[in-house]
Design an enzyme around this catalytic site. Structure first.
Site, PDB file in Angstrom:
ATOM      1  N   SER A 233     -17.424  -1.708  91.726  1.00 57.38           N
ATOM      2  CA  SER A 233     -18.579  -2.355  92.341  1.00 57.38           C
ATOM      3  C   SER A 233     -19.730  -1.418  92.696  1.00 57.38           C
ATOM      4  O   SER A 233     -20.789  -1.880  93.109  1.00 57.38           O
ATOM      5  CB  SER A 233     -18.145  -3.117  93.598  1.00 57.38           C
ATOM      6  N   LYS A 278     -19.533  -6.413 102.694  1.00 63.28           N
ATOM      7  CA  LYS A 278     -20.390  -5.291 102.330  1.00 63.28           C
ATOM      8  C   LYS A 278     -21.767  -5.424 102.976  1.00 63.28           C
ATOM      9  O   LYS A 278     -22.405  -4.419 103.314  1.00 63.28           O
ATOM     10  CB  LYS A 278     -20.496  -5.183 100.810  1.00 63.28           C
TER      11      LYS A 278
END
EC number: 3.4.21.53
Length: 362
Positions: A233, A278
């Site tokens: 990611s 996140k």
């Protein structure tokens, strides 16, 4: 007797505390991790970026639950997942970490390629062999090969790509003995085994699932120190940092910019898991801009799962929930991110980029 009773009670208390607070159970907690400054992680020709501002990658923390931490699932942005949900067909946490390291290496590779392509700079791809993702139980190399090995030769032959490797194997006979060379943790090994008939295709094979293993050589040389962080990611943010360094452009203009998303060699940005967590991590580290993959949702998938949301939609909801001033910016491609950054004014000015709107899927 009283003294013995005291020690027995103390021992029982220790046992109880162990089972409540320390005894692992087959569940894991996913919660907001960290937002990591990329300046000390990426070097180009031995140099590190020193311009004002930051590019930051973001992470999700995963920790094995105990009976006590199992209750963390009731805290905001803490989710509980079972071992089966986390590992899938993977046997253990070590294999899971091996897979995550491969994803990170692949992410680094794609990020460098995407950045150099966008900059119009040359690079060379060096094919190393095939990376072993899994070994079937009926393979004659079971117990020899394992996830993370790289097969470099078969019958003393090297191949230019994985297609050549597969074509060579499938043209041989079932039961034929082949000799392979493979690398594991920098050490080369040799082994022999008979080929089998693959259940999925009926073709001849070794009995492994595989992907390409290659490296990218560039001038200037790029080194990415990802440390113990795994997964794919960070690709988008890696590519932005590399691009800004190899083109000597101060894209961040003093802003603290976080984000997430996989990156393909062609610059396509893909969705990831845990984006809400996140967003929390980025906000805590003072990010003012957050790049979120704006993945298109297949209409059939939306029809089957009406509540399914894109990464961008989830990120916007999380940002609104914590009432952050951080701007959530939808990104489909690497060029989308570059174009957005090129219109940023230096952070010292009062200019604030307009908040992007949610692009809802039909």
């Amino acid at each position: 007797m009283k003294k013995i009773s005291f020690w027995i009670k103390g021992l029982l208390l220790i046992i109880v505390l162990y089972f409540i607070f320390l005894r692992p159970i087959p569940y894991y907690i996913e919660r907001p991790g960290s937002a990591e400054d990329l300046d000390p992680m990426i070097e180009v020709d031995g140099n590190y970026a020193q311009e004002p501002g930051k590019f930051m990658m973001t992470t999700v923390e995963i920790l094995q639950a105990t009976p006590f931490t199992y209750l963390f699932q009731f805290l905001p942005y803490n989710d509980i997942v079972s071992e089966a949900e986390l590992f899938g067909d993977i046997d253990d946490y070590e294999e899971y970490n091996t897979l995550q390291r491969y994803y990170m290496e692949s992410s680094v590779h794609s990020a460098v390629v995407a950045a150099f392509d966008a900059a119009g700079l040359p690079y060379n791809l060096d094919y190393k062999g095939v990376y072993v993702m899994s070994v079937t139980d009926n393979s004659n190399f079971a117990g020899v090969l394992q996830m993370g090995d790289t097969i470099t030769e078969v019958d003393n032959l090297k191949f230019k790509n994985t297609e050549e490797f597969i074509d060579y194997i499938k043209d041989l006979e079932v039961g034929q003995t082949v000799s392979i060379k493979y690398e594991r943790n920098g050490t080369e090994y040799k082994s022999e085994g008979d080929l089998i008939k693959l259940e999925e295709t009926g073709e001849t094979g070794i009995g492994i699932s595989l992907v390409d293993q290659s490296t990218v050589e560039t001038d200037p040389e790029v080194v990415i120190h990802s440390g113990e962080i795994g997964g794919p990611s960070a690709g988008l943010m890696y590519s932005l940092q590399v691009y800004s360094m190899i083109t000597n452009t101060n894209l961040r203009a003093g802003h603290v910019i976080a984000g997430t998303g996989t990156i393909s060699e062609d610059g396509t940005v893909g969705p990831i898991g845990g984006i809400d967590k996140k967003v929390i991590a980025a906000d805590k580290e003072g990010a003012t801009i957050f790049f979120a993959p704006d993945d298109e949702i297949d209409p059939d998938l939306k029809g089957e799962y009406p509540d399914y949301k894109s990464n961008y939609e989830i990120a916007v909801e999380a940002a609104e929930d914590i009432d952050t001033k951080m701007k959530i910016v939808p990104i489909k491609t690497f060029n989308d991110a570059i174009e957005y950054l090129e219109q940023l004014s230096p952070v010292s000015s009062r200019f604030e980029p307009e908040q992007s709107q949610v692009n809802l899927a039909a």
